[in-house]
Design a protein around this motif. Structure first.
Motif, mmCIF file in Angstrom:
data_model
loop_
_atom_site.group_PDB
_atom_site.id
_atom_site.type_symbol
_atom_site.label_atom_id
_atom_site.label_comp_id
_atom_site.label_asym_id
_atom_site.label_seq_id
_atom_site.Cartn_x
_atom_site.Cartn_y
_atom_site.Cartn_z
ATOM 1 N N HIS A 29 0.845 -1.191 0.000
ATOM 2 C CA HIS A 29 0.000 0.000 0.000
ATOM 3 C C HIS A 29 0.887 1.249 0.000
ATOM 4 C CE1 HIS A 29 -3.245 -2.727 1.348
ATOM 5 N NE2 HIS A 29 -2.367 -3.176 2.230
ATOM 6 N N ILE A 77 0.447 5.642 0.605
ATOM 7 C CA ILE A 77 -0.354 6.836 0.909
ATOM 8 C C ILE A 77 0.424 8.049 0.443
ATOM 9 C CG2 ILE A 77 -1.207 8.346 2.767
ATOM 10 C CD1 ILE A 77 -2.979 5.953 2.453
ATOM 11 N N SER A 89 -7.055 2.593 -6.231
ATOM 12 C CA SER A 89 -6.654 3.880 -5.661
ATOM 13 C C SER A 89 -7.902 4.671 -5.274
ATOM 14 C CB SER A 89 -5.852 4.678 -6.690
ATOM 15 O OG SER A 89 -5.554 5.962 -6.193
ATOM 16 N N CYS A 91 -8.424 4.505 6.161
ATOM 17 C CA CYS A 91 -8.058 3.296 5.419
ATOM 18 C C CYS A 91 -7.693 2.226 6.434
ATOM 19 C CB CYS A 91 -6.826 3.536 4.556
ATOM 20 S SG CYS A 91 -6.962 4.893 3.394
ATOM 21 N N LEU A 101 -7.057 9.595 5.408
ATOM 22 C CA LEU A 101 -6.952 10.433 4.211
ATOM 23 C C LEU A 101 -7.835 11.652 4.386
ATOM 24 C CD1 LEU A 101 -7.359 7.806 1.334
ATOM 25 C CD2 LEU A 101 -5.234 8.650 2.343
ATOM 26 N N ASP A 126 -5.610 13.891 -0.507
ATOM 27 C CA ASP A 126 -4.762 12.731 -0.243
ATOM 28 C C ASP A 126 -5.218 11.547 -1.099
ATOM 29 O OD1 ASP A 126 -3.657 14.335 1.746
ATOM 30 O OD2 ASP A 126 -4.624 13.254 3.394
ATOM 31 N N SER A 145 -4.736 7.029 -1.677
ATOM 32 C CA SER A 145 -4.242 5.723 -1.259
ATOM 33 C C SER A 145 -4.139 4.833 -2.492
ATOM 34 C CB SER A 145 -5.175 5.074 -0.236
ATOM 35 O OG SER A 145 -6.365 4.631 -0.858
ATOM 36 N N THR A 171 -3.607 0.596 -3.280
ATOM 37 C CA THR A 171 -3.431 -0.780 -2.829
ATOM 38 C C THR A 171 -2.943 -1.590 -4.010
ATOM 39 O OG1 THR A 171 -5.032 -0.665 -1.041
ATOM 40 C CG2 THR A 171 -4.596 -2.838 -1.957
ATOM 41 N N HIS A 218 -7.898 -4.427 1.931
ATOM 42 C CA HIS A 218 -8.210 -3.083 2.424
ATOM 43 C C HIS A 218 -9.703 -2.932 2.642
ATOM 44 C CE1 HIS A 218 -8.447 -2.174 -2.095
ATOM 45 N NE2 HIS A 218 -9.676 -2.213 -1.653
ATOM 46 N N TYR A 276 -12.402 0.692 3.904
ATOM 47 C CA TYR A 276 -12.410 2.121 4.186
ATOM 48 C C TYR A 276 -13.566 2.454 5.109
ATOM 49 C CZ TYR A 276 -9.510 2.052 0.013
ATOM 50 O OH TYR A 276 -8.527 1.768 -0.895
#
Length: 136
Positions: free
Chosen positions: A15, A17, A69, A79, A94, A98, A100, A102, A107, A109
């Motif tokens: 991952h 960020i 993403s 996340c 986030l 921002d 993320s 993967t 994952h 959220y």
């Protein structure tokens, strides 16, 4: 930029960020080029331009994984990133601007504010849930 590697297989990047505050002048590639999802961050000066171009269709034959993403437009998102063995690896937050990514691992959220807006992108083509994911 924060990169999360597997604890089980430490050479595997799972991952990434990118915080809006990580973006500096110029171009910076975010995701290593061997991945299916690609991202670069660009902070450009006025009147910057690029040569007009188009992309070439290519035949590819490879084992693929859906890489995903999220880019937060408004609001905030927690996340929850999982390692290859389905244990929780990290829980970053986030905020607006921002992103993320993967690449492997699981994952989920948690939306932290009403009216949170997110762009979600992932590699395709989408062939249905049965071919795309398994639930943890």
């Amino acid at each position: 930029m924060t990169k999360y590697f597997s604890k089980k297989e430490p050479e595997k990047l799972l991952h990434v960020i990118v915080k809006k505050s990580d973006i500096t002048l110029g171009r910076k590639d975010v995701i290593p080029e061997e991945n299916y999802i690609q991202c670069a961050i660009l902070n450009m000066r006025k009147d910057t331009t690029f040569k007009p171009h188009k992309h070439i269709w290519k035949e590819r034959s490879a084992k693929v994984i859906a890489q995903e993403s999220w880019i937060v437009i408004q609001g905030s998102v927690k996340c929850i990133f999982y390692d290859l063995d389905d244990t929780i690896l990290a829980e970053p937050i986030l905020e607006q601007g921002d992103a993320s990514f993967t690449l492997q691992g699981g994952h989920t959220y948690e939306i932290l504010e009403d009216n949170t807006l997110v762009y979600e992108m992932k590699t395709g083509p989408y062939e249905g849930q049965e071919m795309d994911k398994v639930f943890i």
